[in-house]
Motif scaffolding. Structure first.
Motif, PDB file in Angstrom:
ATOM      1  N   UNK A 157      43.819  46.445  14.952  1.00  0.00           N
ATOM      2  CA  UNK A 157      43.719  45.238  15.769  1.00  0.00           C
ATOM      3  C   UNK A 157      44.941  44.992  16.613  1.00  0.00           C
ATOM      4  N   UNK A 158      45.629  46.047  17.004  1.00  0.00           N
ATOM      5  CA  UNK A 158      46.816  45.910  17.844  1.00  0.00           C
ATOM      6  C   UNK A 158      48.080  45.570  17.094  1.00  0.00           C
ATOM      7  N   UNK A 159      48.004  45.483  15.751  1.00  0.00           N
ATOM      8  CA  UNK A 159      49.175  45.139  14.948  1.00  0.00           C
ATOM      9  C   UNK A 159      49.505  46.287  13.991  1.00  0.00           C
ATOM     10  N   UNK A 160      50.801  46.530  13.739  1.00  0.00           N
ATOM     11  CA  UNK A 160      51.171  47.586  12.771  1.00  0.00           C
ATOM     12  C   UNK A 160      50.581  47.277  11.402  1.00  0.00           C
ATOM     13  N   UNK A 161      50.219  48.323  10.674  1.00  0.00           N
ATOM     14  CA  UNK A 161      49.650  48.147   9.346  1.00  0.00           C
ATOM     15  C   UNK A 161      50.336  49.113   8.387  1.00  0.00           C
ATOM     16  N   UNK A 162      50.564  48.649   7.180  1.00  0.00           N
ATOM     17  CA  UNK A 162      51.234  49.469   6.174  1.00  0.00           C
ATOM     18  C   UNK A 162      50.346  49.607   4.945  1.00  0.00           C
ATOM     19  N   UNK A 163      50.696  50.566   4.102  1.00  0.00           N
ATOM     20  CA  UNK A 163      49.904  50.841   2.902  1.00  0.00           C
ATOM     21  C   UNK A 163      49.814  49.599   2.013  1.00  0.00           C
ATOM     22  N   UNK A 164      48.619  49.355   1.490  1.00  0.00           N
ATOM     23  CA  UNK A 164      48.409  48.247   0.578  1.00  0.00           C
ATOM     24  C   UNK A 164      47.846  46.997   1.220  1.00  0.00           C
ATOM     25  N   UNK A 165      47.894  46.903   2.562  1.00  0.00           N
ATOM     26  CA  UNK A 165      47.327  45.737   3.224  1.00  0.00           C
ATOM     27  C   UNK A 165      45.803  45.750   3.081  1.00  0.00           C
ATOM     28  N   UNK A 166      45.201  44.564   2.977  1.00  0.00           N
ATOM     29  CA  UNK A 166      43.763  44.432   2.800  1.00  0.00           C
ATOM     30  C   UNK A 166      43.100  44.278   4.167  1.00  0.00           C
ATOM     31  N   UNK A 167      42.139  45.144   4.452  1.00  0.00           N
ATOM     32  CA  UNK A 167      41.402  45.082   5.714  1.00  0.00           C
ATOM     33  C   UNK A 167      39.925  45.337   5.438  1.00  0.00           C
ATOM     34  N   UNK A 168      39.036  44.933   6.352  1.00  0.00           N
ATOM     35  CA  UNK A 168      37.597  45.134   6.131  1.00  0.00           C
ATOM     36  C   UNK A 168      37.214  46.615   6.164  1.00  0.00           C
TER      37      UNK A 168
END
Length: 256
Positions: A157-168
């Protein structure tokens, strides 16, 4: 022994044998027809087709047919929520009355998943991990780095993401990969006298980045402001820098 043989020849023995045979046959017939009656042999119905129907429509159709049902659910993003995506037994299978039909329904709510650790994985490894987590690989872009096709950054979604974050589940993950050219060097472009947009275009063509921007005096017209200083400068002692190096600039509206 002779008396036994004589007995076998008597009418009484023959009558006993016949009576025993008739009794056995009668017992077998009784058992056979009782079993047919108990199991309702030859009676039953074809399983109706409920795959593709809404859950409510499927239940009504099964109940009207005198069948029971049990329900399980999965999530398939490309299918409408609440519909039957599978049934067991298959449609038109001949079953007894009151048989249980097992239905699989597409869940109505998107489940979540934890984003896996894919940093410094190769593109092939990262794609396999992403798909095993029920996510989708989105766009891939490259930036200078000594590693080729290795994941340096991931975004959702245009934002950095790291391991462990919850996403659909089903989310698209964009990756930034190393281009394997991190050790290469390019000529330092001459930016003095250029506007900001011209400098960005020049830097992009050289695989360099824009660093710190310093303003010399008030900037009344940012589009017309020109670069009066840059660091590093192309000089005899320094003409090349590594790909990805950031060039600092000073902007001014003062006439040169």
């Amino acid at each position: 022994m002779s008396k036994f043989i004589e007995y076998l020849k008597t009418k009484s023995f023959r009558n006993n044998i016949i009576a025993a045979i008739i009794t056995v046959i009668a017992l077998l017939l009784i058992a056979f027809f009782s079993l047919r009656y108990y199991t309702k042999h030859g009676e039953g119905l074809n399983v109706p087709t409920v795959k593709g129907l809404s859950f409510e429509q499927a239940v009504k159709k099964l109940e009207d047919a005198g069948l029971k049902y049990e329900v399980d659910s999965v999530f398939i993003m490309d299918q409408p929520a609440g519909i039957v995506i599978d049934q067991d037994p298959d449609p038109n299978t001949f079953v007894k009355d009151n048989r249980t039909i097992y239905l699989t329904i597409n869940a109505g709510k998107t489940p979540n998943t934890k984003f896996p650790d894919i940093t410094f994985k190769t593109l092939r490894e990262a794609q396999a991990i992403i798909e095993s987590s029920r996510l989708k690989l989105g766009d891939t872009t490259y930036k200078p780095d000594v590693s080729r096709d290795v994941v340096l950054e991931a975004s959702f979604g245009g934002q950095p993401i790291t391991a462990g974050q919850i996403i659909p589940v089903g989310s698209r993950i964009n990756l930034v990969l190393g281009d394997g050219r991190g050790n290469e060097e390019v000529d330092i472009p001459q930016l003095i006298g250029l506007t900001m947009d011209e400098a960005k275009f020049s830097l992009r063509g050289s695989n360099l980045g824009l660093g710190t921007i310093i303003y010399d005096g008030p900037i009344t017209d940012s589009a017309a402001a020109t670069i009066i200083k840059q660091d590093p400068m192309p000089v005899d002692s320094l003409t090349k820098v590594a790909i990805g190096t950031k060039i600092n600039i000073t902007l001014s509206n003062k006439p040169q």
